[in-house]
Design a protein around this motif. Structure first.
Motif, PDB file in Angstrom:
ATOM      1  N   ARG A   1     -10.325 -18.978  26.723  1.00  0.00           N
ATOM      2  CA  ARG A   1     -11.698 -19.051  26.221  1.00  0.00           C
ATOM      3  C   ARG A   1     -12.141 -20.509  26.257  1.00  0.00           C
ATOM      4  O   ARG A   1     -11.376 -21.397  25.874  1.00  0.00           O
ATOM      5  N   GLU A   2     -13.354 -20.725  26.724  1.00  0.00           N
ATOM      6  CA  GLU A   2     -13.911 -22.084  26.860  1.00  0.00           C
ATOM      7  C   GLU A   2     -12.941 -23.012  27.575  1.00  0.00           C
ATOM      8  O   GLU A   2     -12.713 -24.152  27.166  1.00  0.00           O
TER       9      GLU A   2
ATOM     10  N   GLY B   1     -13.203 -24.607  30.333  1.00  0.00           N
ATOM     11  CA  GLY B   1     -13.797 -25.830  30.853  1.00  0.00           C
ATOM     12  C   GLY B   1     -13.807 -26.968  29.845  1.00  0.00           C
ATOM     13  O   GLY B   1     -13.824 -28.141  30.223  1.00  0.00           O
ATOM     14  N   VAL B   2     -13.782 -26.613  28.547  1.00  0.00           N
ATOM     15  CA  VAL B   2     -13.763 -27.617  27.480  1.00  0.00           C
ATOM     16  C   VAL B   2     -12.344 -27.844  26.964  1.00  0.00           C
ATOM     17  O   VAL B   2     -11.869 -28.979  26.872  1.00  0.00           O
TER      18      VAL B   2
ATOM     19  N   GLY C   1     -15.034 -21.883  36.079  1.00  0.00           N
ATOM     20  CA  GLY C   1     -15.875 -22.907  35.463  1.00  0.00           C
ATOM     21  C   GLY C   1     -15.331 -24.306  35.521  1.00  0.00           C
ATOM     22  O   GLY C   1     -15.672 -25.150  34.690  1.00  0.00           O
TER      23      GLY C   1
ATOM     24  N   TRP D   1     -15.521 -10.242  32.598  1.00  0.00           N
ATOM     25  CA  TRP D   1     -15.222 -11.626  32.989  1.00  0.00           C
ATOM     26  C   TRP D   1     -16.427 -12.537  32.846  1.00  0.00           C
ATOM     27  O   TRP D   1     -17.541 -12.206  33.239  1.00  0.00           O
ATOM     28  N   SER D   2     -16.195 -13.706  32.286  1.00  0.00           N
ATOM     29  CA  SER D   2     -17.164 -14.798  32.346  1.00  0.00           C
ATOM     30  C   SER D   2     -16.387 -16.093  32.427  1.00  0.00           C
ATOM     31  O   SER D   2     -15.203 -16.144  32.057  1.00  0.00           O
ATOM     32  N   ALA D   3     -17.027 -17.148  32.891  1.00  0.00           N
ATOM     33  CA  ALA D   3     -16.344 -18.433  33.002  1.00  0.00           C
ATOM     34  C   ALA D   3     -15.954 -18.973  31.636  1.00  0.00           C
ATOM     35  O   ALA D   3     -15.073 -19.835  31.531  1.00  0.00           O
ATOM     36  N   GLN D   4     -16.593 -18.486  30.561  1.00  0.00           N
ATOM     37  CA  GLN D   4     -16.295 -18.956  29.207  1.00  0.00           C
ATOM     38  C   GLN D   4     -15.215 -18.113  28.523  1.00  0.00           C
ATOM     39  O   GLN D   4     -14.637 -18.540  27.521  1.00  0.00           O
ATOM     40  N   ASP D   5     -14.940 -16.911  29.028  1.00  0.00           N
ATOM     41  CA  ASP D   5     -13.974 -16.021  28.379  1.00  0.00           C
ATOM     42  C   ASP D   5     -13.415 -15.091  29.453  1.00  0.00           C
ATOM     43  O   ASP D   5     -14.093 -14.163  29.881  1.00  0.00           O
ATOM     44  N   TRP D   6     -12.206 -15.359  29.927  1.00  0.00           N
ATOM     45  CA  TRP D   6     -11.668 -14.582  31.036  1.00  0.00           C
ATOM     46  C   TRP D   6     -10.194 -14.231  30.830  1.00  0.00           C
ATOM     47  O   TRP D   6      -9.458 -14.929  30.146  1.00  0.00           O
TER      48      TRP D   6
ATOM     49  N   ARG E   1      -9.309 -26.550  28.127  1.00  0.00           N
ATOM     50  CA  ARG E   1      -8.224 -26.619  29.119  1.00  0.00           C
ATOM     51  C   ARG E   1      -6.916 -26.054  28.567  1.00  0.00           C
ATOM     52  O   ARG E   1      -5.836 -26.599  28.791  1.00  0.00           O
TER      53      ARG E   1
END
Length: 214
Positions: free
Chosen positions: A100-101, A103-104, A213, A74-79, A106
């Protein structure tokens, strides 16, 4: 489980009939057993990755490892949020929400399955509605995407009942043969128009920024 270091274990989605949550080891073992007991007839393959091919113990083990892998990676950029679905206190299937991404972009994508004894009762629609509520109302998604085999009317029916629109087709390879998948897309306005399932969310404030994120 005390979700001190991984508060996603405290996230709960509830609908009139279901509860969805990230499974700890005991629930994960139940989830693996549901998969091992069968998700579809052996002469067909509804998944674009044929992970259910193999003996029951291998299928169950694959589910167990996959869900643990989503936590570890898990990461905030790819979950990938891989939730156990409970009906009347028993695990009946799995509902995934991934991005993926986020936060950008949506944008989220969904995937799911139900054990054979639990299919045909509207649970698939209800559990996907829960995931979409988390995405749109909870996380501020702009759109959700999905895909299903053109010969998988149940999955396509769930999508259309929830307001997804057709978004073209693509060709994949399953069991060494070409297959056609229908892409589907749901934007926020269509989600708002078609939402029919009451959903409540618990524990989102503890994870929204650090783990999603947003």
């Amino acid at each position: 489980m005390e979700p001190r270091h991984w508060p996603l274990y405290g996230l709960r989605l509830r609908t009139p009939r279901l509860e969805l949550r990230l499974p700890g080891l005991e629930l994960l073992d139940e989830l693996a057993a549901v998969a091992a007991d069968g998700l579809h007839a052996p002469d067909r393959m509804p998944f674009s990755v044929p992970w259910t091919d193999g003996p029951p113990e291998a299928v169950g083990r694959a589910v167990f490892q996959h869900v643990l892998g989503t936590v570890a990676a898990w990461s905030a950029q790819d979950w990938t949020l891989s939730l156990a679905v409970l009906h009347e206190g028993r695990v009946v299937g799995r509902q995934d929400l991934a991005a993926r991404e986020f936060g950008v972009l949506r944008q989220v994508r969904t995937g799911s399955w139900l054990g054979l004894p639990h299919q045909g009762r509207g649970l698939g629609t209800e559990m996907r509605a829960a995931a979409l509520h988390l995405a749109f109302a909870g996380l501020g998604a702009r759109c959700a995407v999905s895909a299903a085999m053109t010969d998988n009317p149940r999955s396509l029916g769930v999508s259309h009942r929830l307001g997804y629109a057709d978004d073209g087709v693509e060709t994949g390879v399953v069991r060494g043969e070409p297959v056609t998948l229908r892409r589907l897309r749901l934007d926020r306005s269509r989600w708002e128009e078609f939402r029919r399932v009451d959903v409540s969310v618990e524990g989102l404030d503890d994870v929204r920024r650090a783990q999603f994120g947003v």
